[in-house]
Design a protein around this motif. Structure first.
Motif, PDB file in Angstrom:
ATOM      1  N   GLN A 133      14.901 -57.503  -7.984  1.00 38.50           N
ATOM      2  CA  GLN A 133      16.287 -57.950  -7.827  1.00 38.50           C
ATOM      3  C   GLN A 133      16.366 -59.357  -7.259  1.00 38.50           C
ATOM      4  OE1 GLN A 133      16.534 -54.488  -5.248  1.00 38.50           O
ATOM      5  NE2 GLN A 133      18.030 -55.572  -3.994  1.00 38.50           N
ATOM      6  N   SER A 170      17.247 -61.860  -9.910  1.00 40.35           N
ATOM      7  CA  SER A 170      18.472 -61.569 -10.648  1.00 40.35           C
ATOM      8  C   SER A 170      19.597 -62.514 -10.249  1.00 40.35           C
ATOM      9  CB  SER A 170      18.913 -60.127 -10.408  1.00 40.35           C
ATOM     10  OG  SER A 170      17.930 -59.222 -10.877  1.00 40.35           O
ATOM     11  N   SER A 174      18.035 -52.600  -7.372  1.00 39.42           N
ATOM     12  CA  SER A 174      17.197 -52.243  -8.513  1.00 39.42           C
ATOM     13  C   SER A 174      15.965 -51.561  -7.953  1.00 39.42           C
ATOM     14  CB  SER A 174      16.807 -53.484  -9.299  1.00 39.42           C
ATOM     15  OG  SER A 174      15.700 -53.231 -10.142  1.00 39.42           O
TER      16      SER A 174
END
Length: 396
Positions: free
Chosen positions: A360, A363, A370
């Motif tokens: 994550q 991201s 996640s």
């Protein structure tokens, strides 16, 4: 009192906490956690062994022979010639070493200088998500706007629908990373041709981060997008010595593109580092000229380590996607009952004496949990085996 562009850059890279205070990168934080707890560091992507001895000795010889002052602005000629020969030998490309190649302070500077040089404020840059953090920072420094194309676990395939949805009339660049960090995907020719078609039809430039070009695992092989039809004149191809030769601290990278593009990037680069790594440049030139079997053996050895880590993670109960290449393997902690990879990574030193990096962090919105974790396989086999054994102990 202290304000400015740094705040926007830090925010874009996810380096501001909820109070607006700057924080270390996830890689620095996880490495510090490993050091503080004595855990095995499978988080940050750096090898724990040196590269080819002949390359290292060449750097020592260059230092002793006096190659310790500023090198030429575009890099020493033997390295530029070696890069040109490398691109010709491996991929059939023929960059001019005098006008179409630029040596940089690692691939990160090549990427940053390219984005700053080739965009105007408000231009859009399309990137693949998960995103390596320096991309977002460079885009913000340029005053450009990031648009993401999400690659979905576990296949991580690039689709026409996702790419076309991200491209608009303001798009100027597509920043393409293959072999891809952190997912370990090597984009195939169909995916490359998809990007090439969009770039040609929309008159876009592709900035291609290919630092893991020689670190792919059979049957996967890297294909530069610049070799696809109509792409040589609209691609900036970037690579470096750090990953291939396990000399990440040398920071010797390079790029090649059409002359006018290289001229524009050079105009920016000369005010970043100016030049770097004088005695390391001839050593990298020697490394690029190593016999094919020695170059291939580097990727083959890493592939065995990747397999060892993949099997160990699977035995520990993680869901695992075998990597196509790069230093990394992605594992899903959901089968172990963990839905938040960041929380698991904070706990892993206590639970297993191992450090990883939550996916994550790569991201667009790192606050969205996640269960995926990135582990590095660029360590000695005995270190990977020990880490795998410790992770397996979590199940007992």
């Amino acid at each position: 009192m202290v304000d400015g562009t740094w705040r926007r850059v830090a925010k874009a890279a996810g380096l501001l906490d909820r109070n607006g205070v700057p924080t270390p990168t996830i890689f620095a934080r996880m490495s510090e956690l490993a050091s503080r707890t004595g855990a095995i560091n499978l988080g940050q992507g750096f090898p724990d062994t040196d590269g080819p001895a002949v390359v290292l000795e060449s750097a020592v010889d260059a230092i002793r022979s006096g190659a310790n002052q500023y090198p030429p602005g575009r890099g020493v000629l033997p390295l530029r010639q070696a890069i040109a020969r490398h691109q010709s030998h491996w991929y059939g490309m023929e960059p001019d070493p005098d006008t179409e190649i630029l040596v940089t302070a690692g691939a990160t500077e090549a990427l940053t200088a390219s984005i700053i040089a080739l965009t105007e404020p408000g231009d859009e840059v399309v990137v693949l998500e998960p995103i390596y953090d320096s991309y977002s920072a460079a885009i913000e420094m340029a005053g450009a706007v990031r648009r993401t194309v999400r690659l979905e676990w576990p296949e991580y395939r690039l689709t026409a629908e996702a790419l076309n949805a991200a491209v608009s009339g303001r798009t100027r660049l597509i920043l393409l990373n293959t072999p891809h960090n952190p997912t370990g995907r090597v984009l195939d020719r169909a995916e490359l041709d998809l990007v090439a078609t969009v770039a040609r039809e929309r008159d876009l430039i592709v900035v291609a981060d290919e630092v893991y070009e020689h670190l792919t695992f059979a049957p996967h092989r890297h294909t530069p997008i610049a070799t696809r039809p109509g792409m040589a004149e609209r691609t900036v191809t970037i690579s470096s010595a750090g990953k291939t030769f396990s000399v990440t601290g040398w920071k010797i990278g390079w790029l090649h593109a059409q002359r006018d593009i290289v001229d524009a990037i050079t105009a920016v680069k000369q005010f970043l580092t100016y030049v770097n790594g004088g005695p390391f440049q001839p050593a990298v030139a020697l490394g690029l000229a190593l016999p094919d079997d020695e170059i291939r053996s580097i990727g083959e050895d890493l592939g065995r380590r990747s397999t060892l880590l993949t099997e160990g993670l699977a035995a520990a109960g993680f869901g695992v996607r075998p990597s196509d290449g790069t230093y990394f393997v992605i594992a899903d902690a959901a089968p172990l009952g963990y839905t938040d990879g960041a929380a698991l990574c904070d706990d892993l030193p206590r639970l297993a004496g191992v450090v990883g990096v939550p996916v994550q962090a790569f991201s667009e919105d790192p606050s969205v949990p996640s269960s995926l974790v990135r582990f590095a396989c660029c360590k000695r086999p005995e270190v990977i085996a020990e880490a795998a054994g410790r992770l397996a102990g979590m199940r007992t």
